[in-house]
Every structure is written in structure tokens, then in C-alpha cells.
Design a protein around this motif. Structure first.
Motif, PDB file in Angstrom:
ATOM      1  N   GLU A 106       0.847  -1.195   0.000  1.00 24.71           N
ATOM      2  CA  GLU A 106       0.000   0.000   0.000  1.00 24.71           C
ATOM      3  C   GLU A 106       0.887   1.251   0.000  1.00 24.71           C
ATOM      4  N   ILE A 166      -2.118   4.937   3.774  1.00 25.31           N
ATOM      5  CA  ILE A 166      -2.546   3.964   4.776  1.00 25.31           C
ATOM      6  C   ILE A 166      -3.378   4.687   5.837  1.00 25.31           C
ATOM      7  N   GLU A 179      -7.459   3.292  10.237  1.00 26.22           N
ATOM      8  CA  GLU A 179      -8.128   2.000  10.383  1.00 26.22           C
ATOM      9  C   GLU A 179      -7.203   0.846   9.992  1.00 26.22           C
ATOM     10  N   GLU A 180      -6.447   1.023   8.893  1.00 24.23           N
ATOM     11  CA  GLU A 180      -5.529  -0.015   8.448  1.00 24.23           C
ATOM     12  C   GLU A 180      -4.379  -0.200   9.422  1.00 24.23           C
ATOM     13  N   ARG A 200      -5.767  -2.183  12.191  1.00 23.37           N
ATOM     14  CA  ARG A 200      -6.055  -3.563  11.795  1.00 23.37           C
ATOM     15  C   ARG A 200      -4.784  -4.403  11.771  1.00 23.37           C
ATOM     16  N   TYR A 201      -3.703  -3.866  11.234  1.00 23.33           N
ATOM     17  CA  TYR A 201      -2.450  -4.613  11.192  1.00 23.33           C
ATOM     18  C   TYR A 201      -1.918  -4.873  12.595  1.00 23.33           C
ATOM     19  N   HIS A 246       3.244  -0.518   7.248  1.00 21.28           N
ATOM     20  CA  HIS A 246       2.338  -0.964   8.314  1.00 21.28           C
ATOM     21  C   HIS A 246       2.597  -2.420   8.688  1.00 21.28           C
TER      22      HIS A 246
END
Length: 264
Positions: free
Chosen positions: A96, A101, A104-105, A108-109, A153
Motif C-alpha cells: 500500500e 494507509i 483503520e488499516e 487492523r495490522y 504498516h
């Protein structure tokens, strides 16, 4: 070296495919009772059936649970109350643009790649320490040390796992439980094939696509090829054994020489 894990129970998260499946197979061949984990009943059933065909007298426990959630972790504990070998393999990855990024991402990671492993460690480590024997492992990556520009990330989450492994090793000091991280290099899985295609294009034959990917995106690799999942599993099986009793708090490399350093 003869590794005998008879009488030991292992849990490998995310073990219906890729590196996790290879680790589950390796531990099974060494004689361990193995919890095969995935989110959907069908995939877990298929994986258990396939492994039972590959390994005679395999002792397998299907664990259908999303271990990235608190509920899924509790469900896992209910299905497999005692674990001697915990392999935190589950993880997500993807390329990405760094400046795109989202918050939220990033969350999540962290939650999938780090917090899920921390949560399961909290659940299973106390029992290991009480019994005086146990193995906890975190599947990290060369991306923890050589952060890819296209996967910041992901690299962040794997760097965090190295800290988690070292910290829990200190908590388990003197208990007979070892805690380590495995730094895996670029590995040949279905997900990585898709990732390679995303970066180099889908028109090339696979062998050429792999060469282009390694040359352009992982030029630091000394193997100059993708690692096979079984090659990662060999390290995990060793770290799960009595023979690895003096190895703890470490970051063990199966990275194909990607990390340009003598020490991690």
C-alpha cells in the motif's frame, strides 16, 4: 537430530494454508498433538483431512475460531485448554502507498498481527510456567528489520512482535518456558504469489516473475529465491523441542540472508 514431540500439544494459528500449514505438518510429523486453526469449518476440516492423509497416526484437533478477537481467543481456549507449544503464525500483509494507509488499516495490522498473539500468550503462558515447560513462538519477518517502503504498516507490526517476544521471554525467565521470534524471509505461498503478481505484473511466467521480484524488490536476499514454507517450519519444529532448551528471548533468522547484518 531426532526431534520427538510425543506427549506435547501444539497450537498453530492460521494453519490451514501457507507457512502455518507447513508448521502444523512439521510438528505433527515430530509426534505432537496439533491444533489446526482457521476461521471457517470447511477450511479447517479440509486441512485436518489432508494432514491426516500425509502423516500416519496424526493427532489433530480442529480449532475453528477467529483468534483476532477476544471471543475467538476464549473459544480457542475452550477447545484446547492446555497447550505446550504456541506458534503465533496468523498474520496479514499487503502492499500500500505509505501516505495512503488509513488509521483503520494501521489499527487492523496491529490488532491482527500483534494483539492476537499477545492475547493468546496471556491465556496459555501461565499454564506453561506452572507446568515448568513450554514453547512460545512469534512468526516475524525480515520486514521487521528491513522495512519495505510498500509495506510500512506490515513491517511495523513485525517489529512489534520482536519486542513482544523479548518481553515475554523475560517474564518467563527461569520457568522452563522459552519464548522466541522467527524472522522469516520472503516465502513461497499462495498469498505471496498474488503479492508478487501485484508488484511485477500478471503476464510473466511464474519463474520469471519470481526472479524479477527478487531482483527488484528483495535484492538483499542471498538465496535469490523465495523460501519454501517447509524451510521455515524446520526452524519452528527445532525451537519447539527439548534440544532448543537454551534458546530463548531470541530472534532466529530463516530469512535467506535478507537482513544485512551478522546479528538480527
Amino acid at each position: 537430530m531426532q526431534i520427538d514431540l510425543k506427549g506435547r500439544t501444539a497450537l498453530v494459528t492460521g494453519s490451514t494454508q501457507g507457512i502455518g500449514a507447513a508448521i502444523a505438518a512439521g510438528l505433527t510429523r515430530a509426534g505432537a498433538r496439533v491444533g489446526v486453526n482457521g476461521r471457517t469449518p470447511q477450511r479447517v476440516e479440509d486441512s485436518v483431512a489432508r494432514l491426516a492423509q500425509e502423516v500416519a497416526a496424526a493427532d489433530l484437533v480442529p480449532i475453528v475460531a477467529d483468534v483476532t478477537t477476544e471471543e475467538g481467543a476464549r473459544l480457542t481456549l475452550e477447545q484446547l485448554p492446555q497447550v505446550d507449544i504456541l506458534v503465533n503464525n496468523l498474520g496479514i500483509f499487503g502492499a500500500e502507498e505509505p501516505l495512503e494507509i488509513t488509521d483503520e488499516e494501521w489499527r487492523r495490522y496491529f490488532e491482527v498481527n500483534v494483539l492476537a498473539a499477545v492475547r493468546l500468550t496471556r491465556l496459555y503462558l501461565p499454564g506453561m510456567m506452572q507446568r515448568g515447560w513450554g514453547r512460545v513462538q512469534y512468526m516475524a519477518s525480515e520486514s521487521a528489520v528491513v522495512i519495505p517502503a510498500e509495506m510500512i504498516h506490515y513491517g511495523m507490526s513485525k517489529t512489534a512482535l520482536l519486542a513482544v517476544g523479548r518481553g515475554f521471554a523475560k517474564r518467563a525467565a527461569g520457568s522452563g518456558v522459552t519464548v522466541n521470534s522467527v524472522i522469516a524471509g520472503p516465502t513461497h505461498t499462495g498469498g505471496v504469489e498474488d503479492f508478487v503478481r501485484e508488484l511485477v505484473g500478471s503476464e510473466l511466467p511464474w519463474e520469471e516473475a519470481e526472479r524479477v521480484f527478487m531482483r527488484k524488490h528483495r535484492p538483499q536476499s542471498l538465496l535469490q529465491r523465495l523460501i519454501e514454507p517447509e524451510e521455515i517450519a524446520h526452524m519452528v519444529v527445532y525451537l519447539s523441542s527439548d534440544q532448543a532448551s537454551a534458546t530463548t528471548g531470541g530472534a532466529l533468522r530463516v530469512d535467506g540472508g535478507c537482513v544485512d547484518s551478522i546479528l538480527p
